[in-house]
Design a protein around this motif. Sequence first.
Motif, short mmCIF file in Angstrom:
data_model
loop_
_atom_site.label_atom_id
_atom_site.label_comp_id
_atom_site.label_asym_id
_atom_site.label_seq_id
_atom_site.Cartn_x
_atom_site.Cartn_y
_atom_site.Cartn_z
N ASP A 173 48.49 47.78 57.50
CA ASP A 173 47.49 46.73 57.24
C ASP A 173 48.15 45.39 56.94
O ASP A 173 47.66 44.34 57.38
N GLN A 174 49.25 45.39 56.21
CA GLN A 174 49.96 44.14 55.93
C GLN A 174 50.54 43.55 57.21
O GLN A 174 50.48 42.34 57.42
N LEU A 175 51.08 44.40 58.07
CA LEU A 175 51.61 43.93 59.34
C LEU A 175 50.49 43.36 60.22
O LEU A 175 50.66 42.32 60.85
N ARG A 176 49.35 44.03 60.22
CA ARG A 176 48.21 43.54 61.00
C ARG A 176 47.78 42.15 60.52
O ARG A 176 47.49 41.28 61.34
N GLN A 235 46.54 51.47 65.59
CA GLN A 235 45.68 50.94 64.54
C GLN A 235 45.48 49.44 64.64
O GLN A 235 44.65 48.88 63.93
N ALA A 236 46.25 48.78 65.49
CA ALA A 236 46.20 47.32 65.58
C ALA A 236 45.88 46.84 67.00
O ALA A 236 46.24 45.74 67.38
N VAL A 237 45.16 47.66 67.76
CA VAL A 237 44.90 47.32 69.16
C VAL A 237 44.13 46.00 69.28
O VAL A 237 44.45 45.17 70.14
N GLN A 248 55.20 44.93 75.31
CA GLN A 248 56.09 46.06 75.01
C GLN A 248 55.40 47.02 74.06
O GLN A 248 55.49 48.25 74.22
N ALA A 249 54.70 46.50 73.08
CA ALA A 249 53.97 47.34 72.13
C ALA A 249 52.87 48.12 72.84
O ALA A 249 52.67 49.32 72.55
N PHE A 250 52.19 47.48 73.78
CA PHE A 250 51.14 48.19 74.52
C PHE A 250 51.73 49.33 75.35
O PHE A 250 51.12 50.40 75.44
N ASP A 310 38.42 50.23 71.96
CA ASP A 310 39.38 49.14 71.81
C ASP A 310 40.50 49.20 72.86
O ASP A 310 40.92 48.18 73.39
N LEU A 311 40.98 50.41 73.14
CA LEU A 311 42.02 50.55 74.17
C LEU A 311 41.47 50.23 75.55
O LEU A 311 42.16 49.61 76.37
#
Length: 145
Positions: free
Chosen positions: A43-46, A73-75, A95-97, A111-112
């Motif tokens: 959540d902090q990273l989001r 969790q952050a899509v 890259q994350a995707f 969301d995806l």
Amino acid sequence: MKSESETLSLDLRAMMYRYCFLLLLLVGCNSAPQIDYTTLTVDQLRSKMTDSDPNVRWQSVFELERREGGGIQAVKELTALLDDKNVEVRRVTTQAFAGIFMEAKPPYSKDLKQAIVVLKNNQDADEVVRSGVRIALGIVESKQK
């Protein structure tokens, strides 16, 4: 009375001290403590993904990508970052995707599915971003066969 060369020497020395002082002042202003992103929660990273500093956004995505299941969790936040002004942020986001789609199993969440639509419509000017998009979509296609 001081000679002209002595006066010039003193003026140069004073100017040098002023520049050194300004340099130290600037360096001191930019020496905020480094954040250890490995200690932050998902959540902090989001929340850091909307920071005004592109380095903070980049670090947040990079750290989230390293965590198993973290990206899923952050899509929504990651989808928004595909339009980031900073090319490095967009690169790490694609890259994350790719990592998210490697972990995710169809049928995909709403969301995806939305992220897939955004990726398919992506017209980024940067070749590295476009390559990342092709890789992420290639993973999606391979799982749908």
